[in-house]
Design a protein around this motif. Structure first.
Motif, PDB file in Angstrom:
ATOM      1  N   THR A   1     -35.588 -13.027  33.320  1.00  0.00           N
ATOM      2  CA  THR A   1     -35.885 -13.648  32.082  1.00  0.00           C
ATOM      3  C   THR A   1     -36.213 -14.913  32.210  1.00  0.00           C
ATOM      4  OG1 THR A   1     -33.374 -14.165  31.774  1.00  0.00           O
ATOM      5  CG2 THR A   1     -34.223 -11.862  31.338  1.00  0.00           C
ATOM      6  N   ARG A   2     -35.907 -15.586  33.207  1.00  0.00           N
ATOM      7  CA  ARG A   2     -36.076 -17.193  33.482  1.00  0.00           C
ATOM      8  C   ARG A   2     -35.471 -17.916  32.253  1.00  0.00           C
ATOM      9  NH1 ARG A   2     -41.074 -18.693  34.665  1.00  0.00           N
ATOM     10  NH2 ARG A   2     -42.252 -17.524  36.236  1.00  0.00           N
ATOM     11  N   TYR A   3     -34.161 -17.661  32.081  1.00  0.00           N
ATOM     12  CA  TYR A   3     -33.473 -18.297  31.022  1.00  0.00           C
ATOM     13  C   TYR A   3     -34.010 -18.268  29.501  1.00  0.00           C
ATOM     14  CZ  TYR A   3     -30.470 -20.060  34.652  1.00  0.00           C
ATOM     15  OH  TYR A   3     -29.884 -20.120  35.984  1.00  0.00           O
ATOM     16  N   ASP A   4     -34.915 -17.364  29.362  1.00  0.00           N
ATOM     17  CA  ASP A   4     -35.619 -17.313  27.987  1.00  0.00           C
ATOM     18  C   ASP A   4     -35.234 -16.188  27.285  1.00  0.00           C
ATOM     19  OD1 ASP A   4     -37.236 -17.466  25.836  1.00  0.00           O
ATOM     20  OD2 ASP A   4     -39.114 -17.075  26.943  1.00  0.00           O
ATOM     21  N   PRO A   5     -34.744 -16.179  26.229  1.00  0.00           N
ATOM     22  CA  PRO A   5     -34.194 -15.254  25.347  1.00  0.00           C
ATOM     23  C   PRO A   5     -35.383 -14.201  24.805  1.00  0.00           C
ATOM     24  CG  PRO A   5     -32.839 -17.151  24.526  1.00  0.00           C
ATOM     25  CD  PRO A   5     -34.211 -17.539  25.606  1.00  0.00           C
ATOM     26  N   LEU A   6     -36.496 -14.877  24.514  1.00  0.00           N
ATOM     27  CA  LEU A   6     -37.534 -13.922  24.097  1.00  0.00           C
ATOM     28  C   LEU A   6     -38.138 -13.219  25.106  1.00  0.00           C
ATOM     29  CD1 LEU A   6     -37.106 -15.851  21.714  1.00  0.00           C
ATOM     30  CD2 LEU A   6     -39.639 -15.439  21.300  1.00  0.00           C
ATOM     31  N   THR A   7     -37.947 -13.804  26.526  1.00  0.00           N
ATOM     32  CA  THR A   7     -38.664 -12.919  27.639  1.00  0.00           C
ATOM     33  C   THR A   7     -37.613 -11.856  27.912  1.00  0.00           C
ATOM     34  OG1 THR A   7     -39.505 -15.053  28.847  1.00  0.00           O
ATOM     35  CG2 THR A   7     -39.081 -13.184  30.235  1.00  0.00           C
ATOM     36  N   GLU A   8     -36.492 -12.102  27.477  1.00  0.00           N
ATOM     37  CA  GLU A   8     -35.452 -11.334  27.763  1.00  0.00           C
ATOM     38  C   GLU A   8     -35.690  -9.983  26.773  1.00  0.00           C
ATOM     39  OE1 GLU A   8     -31.409 -12.521  26.646  1.00  0.00           O
ATOM     40  OE2 GLU A   8     -30.552 -11.207  28.360  1.00  0.00           O
ATOM     41  N   GLU A   9     -36.014 -10.400  25.410  1.00  0.00           N
ATOM     42  CA  GLU A   9     -36.217  -9.202  24.654  1.00  0.00           C
ATOM     43  C   GLU A   9     -37.223  -8.475  25.017  1.00  0.00           C
ATOM     44  OE1 GLU A   9     -35.776 -10.858  20.762  1.00  0.00           O
ATOM     45  OE2 GLU A   9     -37.440  -9.664  19.961  1.00  0.00           O
ATOM     46  N   GLU A  10     -38.263  -9.316  25.296  1.00  0.00           N
ATOM     47  CA  GLU A  10     -39.722  -8.240  25.915  1.00  0.00           C
ATOM     48  C   GLU A  10     -39.339  -7.411  27.007  1.00  0.00           C
ATOM     49  OE1 GLU A  10     -42.376  -7.941  24.878  1.00  0.00           O
ATOM     50  OE2 GLU A  10     -43.518  -7.243  26.526  1.00  0.00           O
ATOM     51  N   LEU A  11     -38.526  -7.951  28.131  1.00  0.00           N
ATOM     52  CA  LEU A  11     -38.217  -7.045  28.963  1.00  0.00           C
ATOM     53  C   LEU A  11     -37.073  -6.072  28.854  1.00  0.00           C
ATOM     54  CD1 LEU A  11     -37.616  -9.839  31.885  1.00  0.00           C
ATOM     55  CD2 LEU A  11     -39.449  -8.112  32.064  1.00  0.00           C
ATOM     56  N   THR A  12     -36.280  -6.289  27.936  1.00  0.00           N
ATOM     57  CA  THR A  12     -35.280  -5.362  27.280  1.00  0.00           C
ATOM     58  C   THR A  12     -36.165  -3.987  27.003  1.00  0.00           C
ATOM     59  OG1 THR A  12     -33.592  -6.959  26.806  1.00  0.00           O
ATOM     60  CG2 THR A  12     -33.354  -4.650  25.806  1.00  0.00           C
ATOM     61  N   ARG A  13     -37.239  -4.260  26.064  1.00  0.00           N
ATOM     62  CA  ARG A  13     -38.120  -3.526  25.559  1.00  0.00           C
ATOM     63  C   ARG A  13     -38.850  -2.362  26.429  1.00  0.00           C
ATOM     64  NH1 ARG A  13     -39.253  -4.642  20.698  1.00  0.00           N
ATOM     65  NH2 ARG A  13     -39.367  -7.051  20.971  1.00  0.00           N
ATOM     66  N   VAL A  14     -39.217  -3.156  27.183  1.00  0.00           N
ATOM     67  CA  VAL A  14     -40.249  -2.504  28.584  1.00  0.00           C
ATOM     68  C   VAL A  14     -39.001  -1.735  29.211  1.00  0.00           C
ATOM     69  CG1 VAL A  14     -41.274  -2.825  30.683  1.00  0.00           C
ATOM     70  CG2 VAL A  14     -41.846  -4.056  28.697  1.00  0.00           C
TER      71      VAL A  14
ATOM     72  N   THR B   1     -32.629  -8.024  20.602  1.00  0.00           N
ATOM     73  CA  THR B   1     -32.274  -7.283  22.127  1.00  0.00           C
ATOM     74  C   THR B   1     -30.975  -6.777  21.890  1.00  0.00           C
ATOM     75  OG1 THR B   1     -33.140  -9.392  22.969  1.00  0.00           O
ATOM     76  CG2 THR B   1     -31.823  -8.283  24.400  1.00  0.00           C
ATOM     77  N   LYS B   2     -29.866  -7.382  21.356  1.00  0.00           N
ATOM     78  CA  LYS B   2     -28.607  -6.624  21.019  1.00  0.00           C
ATOM     79  C   LYS B   2     -28.864  -5.339  20.294  1.00  0.00           C
ATOM     80  CE  LYS B   2     -24.987 -10.143  21.318  1.00  0.00           C
ATOM     81  NZ  LYS B   2     -24.734 -11.448  20.782  1.00  0.00           N
ATOM     82  N   ALA B   3     -29.622  -5.117  19.328  1.00  0.00           N
ATOM     83  CA  ALA B   3     -29.850  -4.101  18.521  1.00  0.00           C
ATOM     84  C   ALA B   3     -30.476  -3.075  19.356  1.00  0.00           C
ATOM     85  CB  ALA B   3     -30.725  -4.277  17.392  1.00  0.00           C
TER      86      ALA B   3
ATOM     87  N   GLY C   1     -31.881  -0.612  35.349  1.00  0.00           N
ATOM     88  CA  GLY C   1     -32.397  -2.075  35.133  1.00  0.00           C
ATOM     89  C   GLY C   1     -31.442  -3.256  35.041  1.00  0.00           C
ATOM     90  N   VAL C   2     -32.013  -4.358  35.539  1.00  0.00           N
ATOM     91  CA  VAL C   2     -30.980  -5.518  35.561  1.00  0.00           C
ATOM     92  C   VAL C   2     -31.956  -6.664  34.892  1.00  0.00           C
ATOM     93  CG1 VAL C   2     -29.754  -6.918  37.361  1.00  0.00           C
ATOM     94  CG2 VAL C   2     -29.872  -4.678  37.823  1.00  0.00           C
ATOM     95  N   LEU C   3     -31.284  -7.197  34.245  1.00  0.00           N
ATOM     96  CA  LEU C   3     -31.798  -8.517  33.591  1.00  0.00           C
ATOM     97  C   LEU C   3     -30.941  -9.770  33.926  1.00  0.00           C
ATOM     98  CD1 LEU C   3     -33.072  -7.169  29.989  1.00  0.00           C
ATOM     99  CD2 LEU C   3     -34.506  -7.857  31.990  1.00  0.00           C
ATOM    100  N   ILE C   4     -31.458 -10.778  34.668  1.00  0.00           N
ATOM    101  CA  ILE C   4     -30.896 -11.934  35.032  1.00  0.00           C
ATOM    102  C   ILE C   4     -31.787 -12.978  34.883  1.00  0.00           C
ATOM    103  CG2 ILE C   4     -29.144 -11.034  36.605  1.00  0.00           C
ATOM    104  CD1 ILE C   4     -31.347 -11.646  38.838  1.00  0.00           C
ATOM    105  N   PRO C   5     -31.395 -14.223  34.552  1.00  0.00           N
ATOM    106  CA  PRO C   5     -32.210 -15.388  34.092  1.00  0.00           C
ATOM    107  C   PRO C   5     -32.929 -15.936  35.249  1.00  0.00           C
ATOM    108  CG  PRO C   5     -29.720 -15.986  34.203  1.00  0.00           C
ATOM    109  CD  PRO C   5     -29.732 -14.782  34.403  1.00  0.00           C
ATOM    110  N   SER C   6     -32.403 -15.579  36.842  1.00  0.00           N
ATOM    111  CA  SER C   6     -33.095 -16.464  37.617  1.00  0.00           C
ATOM    112  C   SER C   6     -32.856 -15.476  39.051  1.00  0.00           C
ATOM    113  CB  SER C   6     -32.404 -17.796  38.058  1.00  0.00           C
ATOM    114  OG  SER C   6     -32.812 -18.238  39.380  1.00  0.00           O
ATOM    115  N   VAL C   7     -33.860 -15.494  40.076  1.00  0.00           N
ATOM    116  CA  VAL C   7     -33.583 -14.764  41.379  1.00  0.00           C
ATOM    117  C   VAL C   7     -33.370 -15.785  42.444  1.00  0.00           C
ATOM    118  CG1 VAL C   7     -34.594 -12.713  40.937  1.00  0.00           C
ATOM    119  CG2 VAL C   7     -35.893 -14.579  41.397  1.00  0.00           C
TER     120      VAL C   7
END
Lengths: 349, 349
Positions: free
Chosen positions: A111-124, A144-146, A77-83
């Motif tokens: 993640t679209r530069y949004d920490p909450l989107t990042e959190e959600e995506l991390t969970r998924v 997210t870190k946890a 999985g790769v999480l980035i803020p913009s494609v």
DNA sequence: GTGAAAGCGCTAACAC
DNA sequence: GTGTTAGCGCTTTCAC
């Protein structure tokens, strides 16, 4: 126009399974499975016959079944803020290149530069039991870190070099790179460098800090020469931010731009104003996209190693998978100042 | 430095399953499954208690198990020839935006402009039982086409508009767009337009055909004004190809570039040569990247609808999934000529 | 080096 | 509306 044939089932009945291969060869499924995953565990003769059967039957493993049975998918999985941002596109390119012919595949979350989107995506993503996780930056929420700490797979933070990695880390110091760029402007003799920044995500912020630090160390007052916006970066924005900058701080004789798009836009804007790039007005970008060297005049920038970062991040995941004893690594890829005509005071234009 | 904890198992024991949720609520797994996938099939009371349990337990579905049991993954496979090329990055951006909060995810395969890699990736993707497949172009090998026809899921071809779609298709005619661009150059009064192209994949080839057609219809001989290379496109390449062009065909007074990067490079090169862009030398690009309007002088280009293509492609997959009876669609997104200073003969510079 | 049995976590099909 | 029963295709574990 043809009718659809994916109503359900469809060709699902003819799916070739391990059992089919096993039957064809006259052995058990587990042996076929081993022959594919750990050939050294199977006798050469059998191995060869199995390989042939796989070929003639056209067996393709079912990743879902593999993941379910082994409790590990082959997805990284790769999480980035913009494609679209070409910075991340370059990183992705390195990732795709390296994942190439391995059995793994890359799945990108935006993640679209949004920490909450990042959190959600991390969970998924973690729910997929990924083989590894590559995440941009160090500014995750504590949730997210946890999650990342308990992900049960290698986690690589990229794009930054800083203290307190979650696991491994590959990047560079945005502050140092920006400071080097600003020091270059000062060394070239510009007296009143300004800063232009868009998006202003945490990395941009750190670059701004580097800019400030360089000015401070050179005893140059910053005045009103910091122009920033949260709008996403565009070439066109460079010119308008330049307008604002020169209006608020007419003394400005050089500018360090948050990224290359802005720098290019600043150059177009400066040309439109009839400024002599280099001689009268210095311009420095960030990232050193290919266009910077090709521009006329060529634009100074700070080179960063984006493809390399992607390649190394992927490789680090693979290495950790190969050898689970492997300790986390923290790598500074550095940066390189590419001085060009746009900050050369001899350049007339 | 912390020790790794992903040796195996790890937090796998604490994975919350449907059964956990069911036990917590005092119902069966299938009911929980339904409450999540088709809430209308479950009574409101139960549904609410299940939702709470899901929340407090932190249940995340296992996509591998879902895929295995339902014989359908929620992965939408995307095959494109390049990730760095901003054209495809824009398409991806549209895809990611639209897939956003749906239960589906996008998985990208990079074919690197190689039909055999595309074939291989197609095989692997189909092995995943994807929910849908989005593929760039119409130039698949016959093997690839055969696989796509039997994929058992919606297949969307993008980037082109042509006869004989595999299933649905969304794009535009590269030939027509290129012809329109060339006709514009001719209408502006340029007497000897040239063509500069890199990569020369099938789409570039079709654009070249459009260029030729326009010249032919205007009775303008092509001479040696077609400069192409198989090298990947770069801004820097624009200037060198311009050098070649002007050496071989000094009469050239305008150029249609295969893409915007080349056009930008041509403009820088022309400026370096002291040519007056517009008045003496016309430049037209292709795709209308944001930089074209921001450049100085602004560069004429043919606008294409890349994000829209990505969004619509994804939406088409979703629509087909919603309603399996839905018939394939073929959509022409068209193009738009953006005339700017670089092809304005009044523009001095 | 090879195999048999069990089960990963979920959903399809068919009850009730 | 809800539950039961059987797998999906593979890998794990433990035998041989």
């Amino acid at each position: 126009m043809k009718r659809k044939l994916f109503e359900r089932g469809g060709q699902d009945k003819d799916r070739v399974t391990l059992a089919d291969v096993a039957a064809h060869v006259g052995t058990s499924t587990i042996t076929v499975s081993r022959a594919i995953r750990r050939p050294e565990m199977v006798s050469e003769a059998l191995r060869k016959r199995i390989a042939e059967a796989v070929d003639t039957l056209g067996y393709v493993p079912d990743p879902a079944a593999q993941a379910l049975a082994s409790r590990r998918s082959r997805v990284i999985g790769v999480l980035i803020p913009s494609v679209t941002n070409s910075v991340f596109a370059d990183v992705l390119s390195g990732l795709y290149d390296t994942v190439g012919k391995t059995a793994y595949s890359v799945q990108v979350g935006n993640t679209r530069y949004d920490p909450l989107t990042e959190e959600e995506l991390t969970r998924v993503f973690i729910g997929q039991r990924p083989a590894g996780l590559i995440v941009a930056g160090i500014d995750q929420t504590s949730n997210t870190k946890a999650m990342l700490e308990r992900a049960g797979c290698p986690v690589i933070q990229i794009m930054e070099f800083a203290d307190g990695p979650i696991d491994s880390m590959i990047g560079f110091s945005h502050r140092d790179a920006a400071r080097a760029a600003t020091e270059h402007l000062i060394a070239q003799g510009y007296k009143a460098p300004g800063f232009i920044g868009a998006r202003m995500d945490p990395r941009s912020q750190r670059r701004l800090n580097g800019f400030r630090q360089a000015l401070q160390e050179a005893d140059i007052p910053i005045g009103c020469r910091e122009i920033t916006t949260v709008d996403p970066s565009r070439v066109g924005l460079g010119a308008s931010l330049l307008d604002t900058l020169l209006e608020r701080a007419p003394e400005t004789d050089a500018v360090f731009c948050n990224n290359d798009d802005l720098a290019l836009g600043v150059q177009f804007g400066a040309q439109r104003r009839g400024l002599k790039i280099g001689a009268e007005f210095g311009i420095c970008g960030f990232n050193d996209l290919e266009v910077m060297a090709a521009a006329y005049p060529a634009i100074t920038s700070v080179r960063t190693f984006r493809r390399e970062m992607g390649m190394l991040a992927l490789q680090t995941v693979l290495d950790n998978l190969d050898d689970p004893e492997k300790q986390p690594t923290v790598t500074d890829l550095g940066y390189e100042l590419m001085a060009r005509a746009s900050t050369d005071r001899q350049t007339g234009r």
